[in-house]
Motif scaffolding. Structure first.
Motif, PDB file in Angstrom:
ATOM      1  N   LEU A  95       0.836  -0.869   0.141  1.00 48.64           N
ATOM      2  CA  LEU A  95      -0.495  -0.072   0.102  1.00 48.64           C
ATOM      3  C   LEU A  95       1.210   1.430   0.285  1.00 48.64           C
ATOM      4  CD1 LEU A  95      -2.919  -0.606   2.446  1.00 48.64           C
ATOM      5  CD2 LEU A  95      -3.175  -0.003  -0.297  1.00 48.64           C
ATOM      6  N   SER A  96       2.321   1.410   0.601  1.00 45.76           N
ATOM      7  CA  SER A  96       2.930   2.379   0.788  1.00 45.76           C
ATOM      8  C   SER A  96       3.861   2.462  -0.607  1.00 45.76           C
ATOM      9  CB  SER A  96       3.530   2.653   2.363  1.00 45.76           C
ATOM     10  OG  SER A  96       4.415   1.204   2.144  1.00 45.76           O
ATOM     11  N   SER A  97       4.424   1.769  -0.997  1.00 47.70           N
ATOM     12  CA  SER A  97       5.225   1.118  -2.344  1.00 47.70           C
ATOM     13  C   SER A  97       4.417   1.158  -3.885  1.00 47.70           C
ATOM     14  CB  SER A  97       6.357   0.589  -1.933  1.00 47.70           C
ATOM     15  OG  SER A  97       7.338   0.859  -0.536  1.00 47.70           O
ATOM     16  N   VAL A  98       4.161   0.111  -3.685  1.00 52.64           N
ATOM     17  CA  VAL A  98       3.405  -0.384  -4.547  1.00 52.64           C
ATOM     18  C   VAL A  98       1.809   1.077  -5.294  1.00 52.64           C
ATOM     19  CG1 VAL A  98       2.616  -1.928  -6.164  1.00 52.64           C
ATOM     20  CG2 VAL A  98       4.224  -2.367  -4.492  1.00 52.64           C
ATOM     21  N   VAL A  99       1.516   1.132  -4.648  1.00 54.50           N
ATOM     22  CA  VAL A  99       0.263   1.531  -4.689  1.00 54.50           C
ATOM     23  C   VAL A  99       0.416   2.689  -5.297  1.00 54.50           C
ATOM     24  CG1 VAL A  99      -2.030   2.430  -4.018  1.00 54.50           C
ATOM     25  CG2 VAL A  99      -1.433   0.697  -3.504  1.00 54.50           C
ATOM     26  N   PRO A 100       1.506   3.910  -5.004  1.00 57.99           N
ATOM     27  CA  PRO A 100       1.781   5.120  -5.449  1.00 57.99           C
ATOM     28  C   PRO A 100       2.023   4.788  -6.518  1.00 57.99           C
ATOM     29  CG  PRO A 100       2.423   5.297  -3.526  1.00 57.99           C
ATOM     30  CD  PRO A 100       1.631   3.158  -3.397  1.00 57.99           C
ATOM     31  N   ILE A 101       3.312   4.001  -7.093  1.00 59.88           N
ATOM     32  CA  ILE A 101       3.577   3.384  -8.296  1.00 59.88           C
ATOM     33  C   ILE A 101       2.550   2.869  -9.357  1.00 59.88           C
ATOM     34  CG2 ILE A 101       5.493   1.990  -9.315  1.00 59.88           C
ATOM     35  CD1 ILE A 101       7.479   2.507  -6.625  1.00 59.88           C
ATOM     36  N   GLY A 102       1.833   2.366  -8.849  1.00 60.32           N
ATOM     37  CA  GLY A 102       0.893   1.787 -10.307  1.00 60.32           C
ATOM     38  C   GLY A 102       0.023   3.415 -10.369  1.00 60.32           C
ATOM     39  N   ALA A 103      -0.141   3.935  -9.510  1.00 64.50           N
ATOM     40  CA  ALA A 103      -1.291   4.853  -9.643  1.00 64.50           C
ATOM     41  C   ALA A 103      -0.842   5.710 -11.039  1.00 64.50           C
ATOM     42  CB  ALA A 103      -1.913   6.183  -8.490  1.00 64.50           C
ATOM     43  N   LEU A 104       0.295   5.800 -10.816  1.00 61.51           N
ATOM     44  CA  LEU A 104       0.918   7.253 -11.919  1.00 61.51           C
ATOM     45  C   LEU A 104       1.831   5.864 -12.895  1.00 61.51           C
ATOM     46  CD1 LEU A 104       4.207   8.544  -8.866  1.00 61.51           C
ATOM     47  CD2 LEU A 104       2.124   9.715 -10.038  1.00 61.51           C
ATOM     48  N   TYR A 105       1.583   4.693 -12.746  1.00 64.63           N
ATOM     49  CA  TYR A 105       2.063   4.081 -14.399  1.00 64.63           C
ATOM     50  C   TYR A 105       0.502   4.077 -14.729  1.00 64.63           C
ATOM     51  CZ  TYR A 105       4.021   0.542 -16.629  1.00 64.63           C
ATOM     52  OH  TYR A 105       4.710  -0.839 -18.075  1.00 64.63           O
ATOM     53  N   SER A 106      -0.739   4.182 -14.558  1.00 62.71           N
ATOM     54  CA  SER A 106      -1.745   4.173 -14.537  1.00 62.71           C
ATOM     55  C   SER A 106      -2.041   5.597 -15.228  1.00 62.71           C
ATOM     56  CB  SER A 106      -2.447   3.522 -14.172  1.00 62.71           C
ATOM     57  OG  SER A 106      -2.660   4.785 -12.997  1.00 62.71           O
ATOM     58  N   LEU A 107      -1.289   7.031 -14.980  1.00 61.03           N
ATOM     59  CA  LEU A 107      -1.137   7.865 -15.841  1.00 61.03           C
ATOM     60  C   LEU A 107      -0.393   7.985 -16.524  1.00 61.03           C
ATOM     61  CD1 LEU A 107      -2.127   9.633 -12.527  1.00 61.03           C
ATOM     62  CD2 LEU A 107      -3.666   9.782 -14.087  1.00 61.03           C
ATOM     63  N   SER A 108       0.232   7.825 -16.538  1.00 58.63           N
ATOM     64  CA  SER A 108       1.513   7.463 -17.592  1.00 58.63           C
ATOM     65  C   SER A 108       0.878   6.875 -18.829  1.00 58.63           C
ATOM     66  CB  SER A 108       2.399   7.352 -17.435  1.00 58.63           C
ATOM     67  OG  SER A 108       4.157   7.477 -18.667  1.00 58.63           O
ATOM     68  N   ALA A 183       2.000  13.261 -19.554  1.00 58.69           N
ATOM     69  CA  ALA A 183       2.445  11.598 -19.231  1.00 58.69           C
ATOM     70  C   ALA A 183       4.142  11.225 -18.950  1.00 58.69           C
ATOM     71  CB  ALA A 183       2.735  10.832 -20.655  1.00 58.69           C
ATOM     72  N   VAL A 184       4.954  12.365 -19.528  1.00 58.47           N
ATOM     73  CA  VAL A 184       6.528  12.781 -19.755  1.00 58.47           C
ATOM     74  C   VAL A 184       6.844  13.039 -17.482  1.00 58.47           C
ATOM     75  CG1 VAL A 184       8.807  14.183 -19.688  1.00 58.47           C
ATOM     76  CG2 VAL A 184       6.620  13.396 -21.657  1.00 58.47           C
ATOM     77  N   ALA A 185       5.963  13.935 -17.140  1.00 51.60           N
ATOM     78  CA  ALA A 185       6.324  14.608 -15.628  1.00 51.60           C
ATOM     79  C   ALA A 185       5.227  13.449 -14.580  1.00 51.60           C
ATOM     80  CB  ALA A 185       5.298  15.026 -15.353  1.00 51.60           C
ATOM     81  N   PHE A 186       4.179  12.165 -15.383  1.00 52.13           N
ATOM     82  CA  PHE A 186       4.132  11.362 -14.350  1.00 52.13           C
ATOM     83  C   PHE A 186       5.320   9.842 -14.421  1.00 52.13           C
ATOM     84  CE2 PHE A 186      -0.575  12.767 -14.953  1.00 52.13           C
ATOM     85  CZ  PHE A 186      -0.495  13.245 -13.411  1.00 52.13           C
ATOM     86  N   GLU A 187       5.851   9.756 -15.965  1.00 49.46           N
ATOM     87  CA  GLU A 187       6.680   8.785 -15.719  1.00 49.46           C
ATOM     88  C   GLU A 187       7.236   9.119 -14.587  1.00 49.46           C
ATOM     89  OE1 GLU A 187       8.747   5.140 -16.911  1.00 49.46           O
ATOM     90  OE2 GLU A 187       6.206   6.024 -16.724  1.00 49.46           O
ATOM     91  N   ALA A 188       8.483  10.647 -14.983  1.00 49.26           N
ATOM     92  CA  ALA A 188       9.584  11.362 -14.855  1.00 49.26           C
ATOM     93  C   ALA A 188       9.201  10.241 -13.109  1.00 49.26           C
ATOM     94  CB  ALA A 188       9.503  12.456 -14.585  1.00 49.26           C
ATOM     95  N   THR A 189       8.488  10.965 -12.465  1.00 45.99           N
ATOM     96  CA  THR A 189       7.858  11.171 -11.110  1.00 45.99           C
ATOM     97  C   THR A 189       7.916   9.560 -10.409  1.00 45.99           C
ATOM     98  OG1 THR A 189       5.930  13.009 -11.338  1.00 45.99           O
ATOM     99  CG2 THR A 189       6.237  11.709  -9.424  1.00 45.99           C
ATOM    100  N   ARG A 190       7.561   9.078 -11.439  1.00 43.82           N
ATOM    101  CA  ARG A 190       7.036   7.509 -10.716  1.00 43.82           C
ATOM    102  C   ARG A 190       8.529   6.741 -11.142  1.00 43.82           C
ATOM    103  NH1 ARG A 190       7.235   2.160 -13.403  1.00 43.82           N
ATOM    104  NH2 ARG A 190       8.073   3.133 -15.609  1.00 43.82           N
TER     105      ARG A 190
END
Length: 360
Positions: A95-108, A183-190
């Motif tokens: 919940l603390s690590s994978v979920v934020p990365i998954g959310a950003l990946y879906s937006l990207s 997409a670039v911003a979300f991927e870079a944040t991920r």
């Protein structure tokens, strides 16, 4: 005899080096081919002038459902790939690590696939040159990068080149540019969050286990915008007008899954820096393909601006390579110092023993 043996050893060494170099080129070629194929395939499906299925969220969800199914099959059913055991993937860690990365990946993925509806393949690749700028800027924001004037000037040169390319774009579309920049911003944040939330905790995921954890999370996040944006349109259309083709969507999803495996091979057997350099080659190939085969308009100003951005990205990769070499040299020097220290301890210890023996 000694010289002949030495020559034979040298031949074996050079043969091993040649094999390693050829394998590295093979990994690069496979990744470029699959990345090239997925980009062109997605453009073909989403562009209203081609296949004409302009539902980027639905396409991304199909990819994630396909990848989730295969990853679960490989990890849980066939057990060909083991999930990380140290540290174990607990619910709290997920919940603390994978979920934020998954959310950003879906937006990207959602934003980048949506951009294909509005922009040419060549111009999208030019906009993707901003990725180092975004990664560096977000890295500073999260205190993973230190501010350097030389690095910032390099980032400004890349941005300036992309701005010139955008000025010369014949089919400029504000919506498409906004989507691709998002997409670039979300991927870079991920990418930065992967370092903070996973790498720093000692969690190493290959593409199969990454998909095993991240793809279902992406699918769940995409359900929200899909139900609001695309589901009403899909319900309003007849089945015949949607023209679903299992062969096209099946092979497209298979290519997307294979691309993840190719990333694992390329990064695992070479380095992430090699993938960055290979990505520049792929971008030029896509620009040439977009101009010669798809017949997208590529202007001289486009190419001039991208050439400036390309030089900036090349310098960025060069600096990263030098930093990597310096880090490796420092690591080897530290290992040599440790070994020398152990050797001295052994010599002192044996000398003490001999002194004790003589006194006895």
């Amino acid at each position: 005899m000694g010289r002949e043996g030495s020559g034979g050893g040298g031949g074996a060494v050079s043969e091993g080096v040649l094999k390693k170099v050829l394998l590295s080129y093979a990994y690069v070629a496979i990744w470029i081919f699959l990345s090239f194929t997925v980009i062109v395939y997605n453009k073909y499906i989403l562009d209203p002038k081609m296949y004409g299925w302009p539902f980027p969220i639905s396409l991304t969800m199909i990819h994630m459902a396909f990848c989730s199914t295969l990853a679960i099959l490989l990890v849980r059913v066939l057990r060909l790939v083991d999930p990380p055991s140290s540290p174990p993937m607990t619910r709290a860690l997920y919940l603390s690590s994978v979920v934020p990365i998954g959310a950003l990946y879906s937006l990207s993925l959602w934003f980048s696939n949506s951009a294909y509806i509005y922009l040419s393949v060549s111009f999208i690749q030019m906009l993707k040159a901003l990725m180092p700028v975004a990664v560096y800027s977000i890295g500073i924001l999260f205190k993973k990068e230190s501010f350097r004037t030389s690095s910032m000037l390099n980032m400004l040169s890349i941005s300036f080149g992309v701005a010139i390319a955008a000025y010369g774009e014949a089919r400029f579309n504000g919506t498409g540019v906004g989507l691709q920049l998002g997409a670039v911003a979300f991927e870079a944040t991920r990418l930065v969050l992967i370092q903070i939330l996973l790498t720093s905790k000692g969690i190493s995921l290959n593409p199969i286990t990454s998909l095993y954890y991240v793809a279902p999370c992406c699918l769940a996040f995409l359900l929200v915008p899909w139900s609001v944006v695309e589901l009403p349109i899909l319900r309003a259309r007849s089945a015949s007008s949607l023209r679903p083709d299992l062969l096209i969507f099946g092979t497209n999803s298979l290519c997307a899954f294979a691309l993840n495996l190719a990333v694992f091979l390329l990064v695992g057997k070479t380095s992430a820096l090699t993938m960055n350099v290979a990505g520049v080659v792929k971008d030029w190939l896509l620009i040439a393909f977009s101009w010669s085969v798809i017949r997208d308009t590529v202007t001289a100003i486009n190419l001039f601006g991208y050439a400036i951005a390309f030089l900036g990205v090349a310098y960025y990769n060069h600096v990263k390579l030098q930093a990597l070499k310096a880090k490796e040299a420092q690591k080897k020097a530290a290992q040599a110092d440790d070994e020398a220290g152990k050797l001295l301890d052994q010599v002192d210890g044996s000398g003490g023993d001999r002194k004790g023996d003589s006194q006895a």
